[in-house]
Design an enzyme around this catalytic site. Structure first.
Site, PDB file in Angstrom:
ATOM      1  N   HIS A   1       4.142  17.976 -12.691  1.00 29.14           N
ATOM      2  CA  HIS A   1       3.946  17.555 -14.000  1.00 29.14           C
ATOM      3  C   HIS A   1       3.982  18.451 -15.030  1.00 29.14           C
ATOM      4  CE1 HIS A   1       1.575  14.106 -16.138  1.00 29.14           C
ATOM      5  NE2 HIS A   1       1.688  15.075 -16.990  1.00 29.14           N
TER       6      HIS A   1
ATOM      7  N   HIS B   1       5.609  19.203 -19.309  1.00 30.48           N
ATOM      8  CA  HIS B   1       6.275  18.663 -20.123  1.00 30.48           C
ATOM      9  C   HIS B   1       7.306  19.856 -20.581  1.00 30.48           C
ATOM     10  CE1 HIS B   1       4.163  14.785 -20.748  1.00 30.48           C
ATOM     11  NE2 HIS B   1       3.470  15.418 -20.062  1.00 30.48           N
TER      12      HIS B   1
ATOM     13  N   ASP C   1       8.827  20.021 -23.632  1.00 28.91           N
ATOM     14  CA  ASP C   1       8.512  20.509 -25.150  1.00 28.91           C
ATOM     15  C   ASP C   1       7.096  21.375 -25.037  1.00 28.91           C
ATOM     16  OD1 ASP C   1       6.865  18.166 -24.247  1.00 28.91           O
ATOM     17  OD2 ASP C   1       7.294  17.243 -26.431  1.00 28.91           O
TER      18      ASP C   1
ATOM     19  N   GLY D   1       1.832   9.459 -23.848  1.00 28.00           N
ATOM     20  CA  GLY D   1       1.499   9.173 -25.242  1.00 28.00           C
ATOM     21  C   GLY D   1       0.061   8.483 -25.247  1.00 28.00           C
TER      22      GLY D   1
ATOM     23  N   HIS E   1       1.506   8.013 -16.871  1.00 30.80           N
ATOM     24  CA  HIS E   1       0.214   8.806 -17.167  1.00 30.80           C
ATOM     25  C   HIS E   1      -0.752   7.570 -17.322  1.00 30.80           C
ATOM     26  CE1 HIS E   1       2.952  12.064 -18.807  1.00 30.80           C
ATOM     27  NE2 HIS E   1       1.757  12.653 -19.042  1.00 30.80           N
TER      28      HIS E   1
ATOM     29  N   GLU F   1      -6.013   9.063 -18.192  1.00 33.59           N
ATOM     30  CA  GLU F   1      -6.087  10.374 -18.678  1.00 33.59           C
ATOM     31  C   GLU F   1      -7.451  10.389 -19.866  1.00 33.59           C
ATOM     32  OE1 GLU F   1      -2.758  12.154 -20.768  1.00 33.59           O
ATOM     33  OE2 GLU F   1      -3.577  13.855 -21.081  1.00 33.59           O
TER      34      GLU F   1
ATOM     35  N   ASP G   1       0.854  20.544 -16.636  1.00 34.26           N
ATOM     36  CA  ASP G   1       0.870  19.638 -17.982  1.00 34.26           C
ATOM     37  C   ASP G   1       1.956  20.347 -18.997  1.00 34.26           C
ATOM     38  OD1 ASP G   1       0.675  17.434 -19.009  1.00 34.26           O
ATOM     39  OD2 ASP G   1      -1.167  17.730 -19.800  1.00 34.26           O
TER      40      ASP G   1
HETATM   41 ZN   LIG Z   1       1.389  14.815 -19.173  1.00 32.68          ZN
END
Ligand SMILES: [Zn+2]
Length: 341
Positions: free
Chosen positions: A14, A16, A18, A172, A199, A202, A280
């Site tokens: 997991h 990301h 960006d 998101g 996701h 969370e 993450d």
């Molecule tokens: Zn994530």
């Protein structure tokens, strides 16, 4: 112990893209683009792009992504950022990583869907050749975007399936945009042969976990912190063998849990739920797998055997074939033997 955590072979599921851009690269590219940053040096810039302990919420956390997205609108930048992430991970002895990104977030300045995906895949290919690190990509659909948008991610991404792309994700703001909005897109993804991770849970909404599994066919859940609130959801995870992609440091920063003592990872493991540990966002969360494992050992008394079990869970949960899993497992076991573990 530090040396061992640094050297053990690792898996990241997991991550990301960006949220994991080298600050130096971001700074260099932003200056090239003549962006007004209002900082005097890289040290000050680093403060802008990663959160500190006083981060108050997921919303505040998500603001940090505006800087990387400004520079990830050109093919050569996206390829370079992917390649550099793989270099950084290979130095930490990560053997396999699943890199996720939302193609539509990189289409603000002229790039099309194919440009974005192909730039990431090129960076991945160079990373494999030069650093011997294996990777696959996960395409993200954004919750606040329309169903049409998610359907396009699934449709346009299909031609890259088996060529570096393995799965789709939904990410998101999950409070305001529940999973069912995107149900049709994930039905289509399943038909086309994508793996699915979502996701879910969370930030408190436990029902998003069961909905992701039952309505969106999730085979893995990102975070899953809220499952602790409902024994039925925990039973569903266990019974369906759905692995959780937990990200402890990020979860503490976004206040998904109020303290590490209340982090539900050990409880999940005791109940037989498959748990994996991930970063993450290495830059936004200022973390690494080594830091995540260290936190678990220091604050929750994890043993090195338990850390190795988490890594083996990641092999099992990876979106690769049975054969690839066995090859990866063998590679890891050989290295562990050399380390005396
Ligand atoms: Zn994530």
């Amino acid at each position: 112990m530090r040396g061992i955590l640094r050297n053990i072979p690792k898996i990241e599921l997991h991550c990301h893209l960006d949220g994991s851009v080298r600050p130096e690269t971001m700074y260099e590219l932003l200056l090239q683009q003549e962006e007004d940053l209002h900082v005097s040096d890289i040290k000050e810039f680093e403060e802008l792009v990663s959160v500190k302990e006083e981060c108050n919420s997921l919303i505040e956390y998500l603001k940090k992504f505006s800087y990387p997205l400004k520079v990830m609108q050109r093919k050569e930048n996206i390829e370079r950022i992917t390649y550099e992430l793989l270099e950084d991970l290979s130095i930490q002895n990560v053997k396999y990583v699943e890199i996720r990104f939302a193609p539509f977030l990189h289409m603000n300045d002229g790039l099309n869907f194919n440009d974005v995906v192909e730039s990431v895949l090129k960076g991945m290919e160079r990373g494999r050749e030069e650093f011997n690190i294996l990777s696959n990509a996960i395409l993200i659909c954004m919750r606040h975007e329309s169903l049409q948008n998610s359907l396009e991610v699934v449709e346009y991404g299909e031609k890259y399936l088996g060529k570096g792309v393995v799965a789709v994700d939904l990410a998101g703001n999950e409070q305001d945009f529940p999973p069912e909005i995107h149900k049709e897109a994930f039905e289509l993804a399943r038909k086309k042969g994508y793996k699915i991770t979502i996701h879910g849970g969370e930030t408190g909404a436990v029902e998003n976990i069961s909905k992701s599994i039952e309505l969106l066919y999730a085979e893995r859940i990102g975070h899953g912190i809220a499952a602790i609130k409902d024994p039925k959801v925990m039973e569903l995870l266990r019974e369906k063998n759905i692995y959780l992609e937990m990200c402890p440091i990020s979860n503490l920063q976004t206040k998904a849990v109020d303290s590490i003592e209340n982090y539900p990872i050990r409880k999940y493991m005791e109940l037989g739920i498959g748990v994996t540990v991930n970063t993450d966002n290495t830059t936004v969360s200022n973390t690494s797998l080594e830091k995540e494992y260290k936190l678990l050992m220091e604050e929750l008394n994890f043993s090195i055997e338990e850390i190795l079990k988490l890594i083996d869970n990641s092999v099992e949960a990876a979106f690769i074939s049975r054969e690839e899993k066995e090859t990866l497992r063998k590679k890891i076991q050989d290295e562990l033997k050399e380390l005396g573990l």
